[in-house]
Design a protein around this motif. Structure first.
Motif, PDB file in Angstrom:
ATOM      1  N   GLU A 252       0.922  -1.302  -0.194  1.00  0.00           N
ATOM      2  CA  GLU A 252      -0.265  -0.140  -0.244  1.00  0.00           C
ATOM      3  C   GLU A 252       0.646   1.155  -0.240  1.00  0.00           C
ATOM      4  OE1 GLU A 252      -2.324  -0.146   3.182  1.00  0.00           O
ATOM      5  OE2 GLU A 252      -3.888  -2.087   2.298  1.00  0.00           O
ATOM      6  N   VAL A 253       1.716   1.045  -0.695  1.00  0.00           N
ATOM      7  CA  VAL A 253       2.738   2.240  -1.355  1.00  0.00           C
ATOM      8  C   VAL A 253       1.974   3.669  -2.131  1.00  0.00           C
ATOM      9  CG1 VAL A 253       4.649   3.124  -2.568  1.00  0.00           C
ATOM     10  CG2 VAL A 253       4.445   1.077  -1.357  1.00  0.00           C
ATOM     11  N   ARG A 254       1.688   4.359  -0.659  1.00  0.00           N
ATOM     12  CA  ARG A 254       1.654   6.100  -1.935  1.00  0.00           C
ATOM     13  C   ARG A 254       1.403   6.411  -2.968  1.00  0.00           C
ATOM     14  NH1 ARG A 254       2.735  12.396  -0.237  1.00  0.00           N
ATOM     15  NH2 ARG A 254       1.173  13.109  -1.063  1.00  0.00           N
ATOM     16  N   ALA A 255       0.159   6.373  -3.950  1.00  0.00           N
ATOM     17  CA  ALA A 255       0.207   6.284  -5.267  1.00  0.00           C
ATOM     18  C   ALA A 255      -0.736   6.792  -5.817  1.00  0.00           C
ATOM     19  CB  ALA A 255      -0.162   4.312  -5.571  1.00  0.00           C
ATOM     20  N   GLN A 256      -0.597   8.322  -6.252  1.00  0.00           N
ATOM     21  CA  GLN A 256      -1.479   9.422  -6.524  1.00  0.00           C
ATOM     22  C   GLN A 256      -1.261   9.689  -7.736  1.00  0.00           C
ATOM     23  OE1 GLN A 256      -1.010  11.461  -2.746  1.00  0.00           O
ATOM     24  NE2 GLN A 256      -2.940  12.066  -3.027  1.00  0.00           N
ATOM     25  N   ASP A 257      -2.014  10.464  -8.109  1.00  0.00           N
ATOM     26  CA  ASP A 257      -1.992  11.106  -9.862  1.00  0.00           C
ATOM     27  C   ASP A 257      -1.548  12.354  -9.366  1.00  0.00           C
ATOM     28  OD1 ASP A 257      -2.724  12.237 -12.482  1.00  0.00           O
ATOM     29  OD2 ASP A 257      -3.689  12.424 -12.832  1.00  0.00           O
ATOM     30  N   MET A 258       0.214  12.463  -9.656  1.00  0.00           N
ATOM     31  CA  MET A 258       0.550  13.823  -8.819  1.00  0.00           C
ATOM     32  C   MET A 258       2.326  13.958  -9.084  1.00  0.00           C
ATOM     33  SD  MET A 258       1.142  14.753  -5.034  1.00  0.00           S
ATOM     34  CE  MET A 258      -0.274  15.340  -4.461  1.00  0.00           C
ATOM     35  N   LEU A 259       2.714  14.493  -9.465  1.00  0.00           N
ATOM     36  CA  LEU A 259       4.015  14.758  -9.593  1.00  0.00           C
ATOM     37  C   LEU A 259       5.160  14.343  -8.521  1.00  0.00           C
ATOM     38  CD1 LEU A 259       4.532  17.610 -12.529  1.00  0.00           C
ATOM     39  CD2 LEU A 259       4.231  14.896 -12.984  1.00  0.00           C
ATOM     40  N   PHE A 260       6.158  13.656  -8.765  1.00  0.00           N
ATOM     41  CA  PHE A 260       7.081  12.922  -7.509  1.00  0.00           C
ATOM     42  C   PHE A 260       6.125  12.940  -6.276  1.00  0.00           C
ATOM     43  CE2 PHE A 260       9.467  16.102  -9.743  1.00  0.00           C
ATOM     44  CZ  PHE A 260      10.616  15.326  -9.445  1.00  0.00           C
ATOM     45  N   ALA A 261       4.763  11.546  -6.525  1.00  0.00           N
ATOM     46  CA  ALA A 261       4.007  11.878  -4.825  1.00  0.00           C
ATOM     47  C   ALA A 261       4.549  10.574  -4.211  1.00  0.00           C
ATOM     48  CB  ALA A 261       2.737  10.449  -5.413  1.00  0.00           C
ATOM     49  N   THR A 262       5.944   9.650  -4.856  1.00  0.00           N
ATOM     50  CA  THR A 262       6.658   9.218  -4.134  1.00  0.00           C
ATOM     51  C   THR A 262       8.476   9.969  -4.335  1.00  0.00           C
ATOM     52  OG1 THR A 262       5.919   6.916  -4.871  1.00  0.00           O
ATOM     53  CG2 THR A 262       8.516   6.565  -4.364  1.00  0.00           C
ATOM     54  N   LEU A 263       8.501   9.715  -3.035  1.00  0.00           N
ATOM     55  CA  LEU A 263      10.126   9.616  -3.226  1.00  0.00           C
ATOM     56  C   LEU A 263      11.771   9.147  -2.190  1.00  0.00           C
ATOM     57  CD1 LEU A 263      12.774  12.344  -3.401  1.00  0.00           C
ATOM     58  CD2 LEU A 263      11.567  13.530  -1.249  1.00  0.00           C
ATOM     59  N   ASP A 264      10.783   8.627  -1.492  1.00  0.00           N
ATOM     60  CA  ASP A 264      12.101   8.224   0.080  1.00  0.00           C
ATOM     61  C   ASP A 264      11.829   6.577  -1.435  1.00  0.00           C
ATOM     62  OD1 ASP A 264      13.123   9.156   1.640  1.00  0.00           O
ATOM     63  OD2 ASP A 264      10.636   9.669   2.058  1.00  0.00           O
ATOM     64  N   PRO A 265      13.179   5.228  -1.079  1.00  0.00           N
ATOM     65  CA  PRO A 265      12.544   4.475  -1.828  1.00  0.00           C
ATOM     66  C   PRO A 265      12.282   3.111  -0.944  1.00  0.00           C
ATOM     67  CG  PRO A 265      14.659   4.680  -1.169  1.00  0.00           C
ATOM     68  CD  PRO A 265      14.582   5.674  -0.655  1.00  0.00           C
ATOM     69  N   THR A 266      11.224   2.178  -1.695  1.00  0.00           N
ATOM     70  CA  THR A 266      10.239   1.189  -0.851  1.00  0.00           C
ATOM     71  C   THR A 266      10.606  -0.039  -1.112  1.00  0.00           C
ATOM     72  OG1 THR A 266       8.733   3.165   0.064  1.00  0.00           O
ATOM     73  CG2 THR A 266       8.474   0.467   0.131  1.00  0.00           C
ATOM     74  N   ALA A 267      10.894  -0.940  -0.774  1.00  0.00           N
ATOM     75  CA  ALA A 267      11.145  -2.349  -1.001  1.00  0.00           C
ATOM     76  C   ALA A 267      10.427  -3.633  -0.857  1.00  0.00           C
ATOM     77  CB  ALA A 267      12.887  -2.712  -0.570  1.00  0.00           C
ATOM     78  N   ARG A 268      10.110  -4.017  -1.370  1.00  0.00           N
ATOM     79  CA  ARG A 268       8.869  -5.413  -0.860  1.00  0.00           C
ATOM     80  C   ARG A 268       9.445  -6.549  -1.623  1.00  0.00           C
ATOM     81  NH1 ARG A 268       7.649  -1.525   1.830  1.00  0.00           N
ATOM     82  NH2 ARG A 268       5.436  -1.264   2.998  1.00  0.00           N
ATOM     83  N   ALA A 269       9.225  -8.039  -0.446  1.00  0.00           N
ATOM     84  CA  ALA A 269       9.487  -9.055  -1.487  1.00  0.00           C
ATOM     85  C   ALA A 269       8.639 -10.054  -2.305  1.00  0.00           C
ATOM     86  CB  ALA A 269       9.967 -10.541  -0.535  1.00  0.00           C
TER      87      ALA A 269
END
Length: 471
Positions: A252-269
């Motif tokens: 459930e990583v933040r996902a929006q119709d917006m520029l640069f909604a994600t900045l910090d990296p996220t990793a999942r298996a």
């Protein structure tokens, strides 16, 4: 009308009001000063898709909207060449000054890179705050960073940018907060500070970042001890990387119709169809004219991209400038030392749900025609799930290129060996004969192969890696 407050009152108001409220109360003019087509000199030996002025201006408005600015007007201005003192010509500066006064504009966003002299001269001529594209992107990154590493990287990039912009004439947007601020300018405390103090702060941040980088290195080594292939998502900002990440990992990583909604990296298996575990890494989106200082600042964050076994280049194929966006991403990849045509890159054409029937057919035909020239792009919709099984199979096939396959036969009572194979290898096929013996076809990673052969000496190799695994 925007009230221009004395510096002291501005600081008190800014300190009390949330950043979003300050931005929303600031009437903003987005100005796109773009060179005429005839004035643009092509780079020798480099083909570049020309992005339309309308698309560039829309992107600049999107960047302003990403920090809740109240965009009152957005105008594209065509230039023959930039002026050293004000970037725009004298007549255009006066024309914009009239518009600013009539529209009660408090902030002008220039969709270009301004020198400190140009920025100060424009602020003086217009009586309004002026920030350029770099400053705006820094502000967005400052809002989005949530981890310690991200915050330190943004602050370092901002201080490097701010060193030449210590003296500012406009403080009505100023806000005081720990560390750094962008839209508000440096304020009295930073005006009183000299470059030596900024450099000292940058040096301290660099030491802190070194410690964070060492910690990330330890995490990377710990992953190497329990090795899983790393699959990193890269692409233009707002291409749908986080939505695809969520669809593949059920996160459930933040996902929006917006520029640069994600900045910090996220990793999942996540597990592939045949049970192989991979680490999926979501990264910050790229953008055209991304400041070099930001690429350098986030190099530690992008180490997962540099070292990834597979890169998914996610493209928004519903966007009118998708080809130009792809070229921008490829340019950043080259700066990171990654060739865009590398075998480990899989091109993912996202947002198929937004395509009409004609465009969908055209892209499917393009993908089919591409197969003879290398790996074909995969058309998907991260939102609806279309094409995701085919993408998972492609990732699995790419992982398998560096792996060997073996045939193993186990007695029915050897449950421990069977369990070991399921935990450490991919079981591609399993058959039992009338006597209960279990015949397995397995695929195993190179680093686990010695242990496998030591335990299963009678195993028969039936297929080797397509290419030699890289170290």
């Amino acid at each position: 009308m925007t009230e221009i407050l004395p510096p002291g009152e501005a600081r008190l108001q800014a300190k009390a009001a949330p950043e979003g409220e300050i931005a929303a109360a600031t009437r903003t003019l987005v100005l796109g000063p773009y060179l005429n087509r005839a004035a643009q000199r092509p780079v020798p030996g480099q083909t570049e898709t020309v992005r339309s002025d309308e698309a560039r201006l829309d992107e600049a408005v999107g960047l302003a909207a990403a920090i809740d600015l109240d965009v009152a007007r957005a105008i594209a201005v065509h230039l023959q060449r930039p002026r050293p003192s004000t970037y725009l010509g004298k007549g255009r500066v006066e024309e914009v000054a009239g518009l600013i006064k009539a529209e009660e504009i408090g902030l002008v966003v220039m969709d270009c890179a301004l020198s400190p002299v140009q920025q100060r001269n424009l602020e003086k001529a217009w009586g309004a705050k002026v920030i350029d594209r770099t400053g705006l992107i820094l502000e967005i990154f400052g809002r989005r960073a949530s981890t310690r590493e991200g915050t330190l990287q943004v602050e370092h990039a901002h201080l490097a940018y701010q060193k030449s912009r210590l003296v500012r004439s406009w403080t009505h947007l100023e806000r005081q907060r720990g560390g750094f601020g962008f839209l508000g300018g440096p304020g009295e405390t930073q005006i009183e500070a000299d470059r030596r103090m900024i450099q000292e702060r940058m040096t301290r941040i660099e030491r802190d970042l070194d410690a964070v980088t060492r910690t990330r290195g330890l995490h990377r080594k710990s992953r190497a001890r329990v090795p899983y292939p790393i699959v990193a998502l890269v692409g233009y900002t707002n291409a749908g990387k986080s939505t695809l990440f969520n669809a593949l990992t059920k996160a459930e990583v933040r996902a929006q119709d917006m520029l640069f909604a994600t900045l910090d990296p996220t990793a999942r298996a996540t597990k592939l169809p045949h049970g192989e575990t991979v680490i999926l890494s979501d990264t910050v989106g790229f953008i055209s004219d991304l400041p070099t200082s930001l690429i350098a600042a986030f190099r530690a964050t992008l180490e997962d991209v540099i070292e990834a076994d597979i890169l998914l280049h996610v493209r928004d194929v519903s966007h009118g400038d998708t080809q130009a966006q792809a070229e921008d991403v490829e340019g950043v990849l080259r700066e990171l030392g990654i060739e865009p045509d590398a075998e480990r890159i899989i091109e993912v054409w996202n947002k198929a749900d937004l395509l009409d029937d004609g465009e969908r057919t055209r892209l499917l035909n393009l993908s089919a025609a591409h197969r003879g020239a290398g790996p074909a792009p995969i058309l998907v919709s991260a939102l609806t799930g279309e094409g995701l099984p085919a993408l998972a199979e492609r990732i699995e096939g790419q992982v398998a290129r560096a792996r060997s396959t073996f045939a193993v036969t186990l007695p029915p009572e050897d449950g421990a060996a069977l369990n070991w194979l399921y935990e450490n290898a991919e079981v591609l096929d399993r058959q039992s004969d009338t006597g209960g013996a279990i015949a397995l076809t397995i695929r195993i990673a190179p680093e686990k192969e010695p242990r496998f052969l030591n335990r299963f000496e009678a195993a028969q190799r039936i297929g080797g890696p397509v290419t030699a695994p890289t170290a």
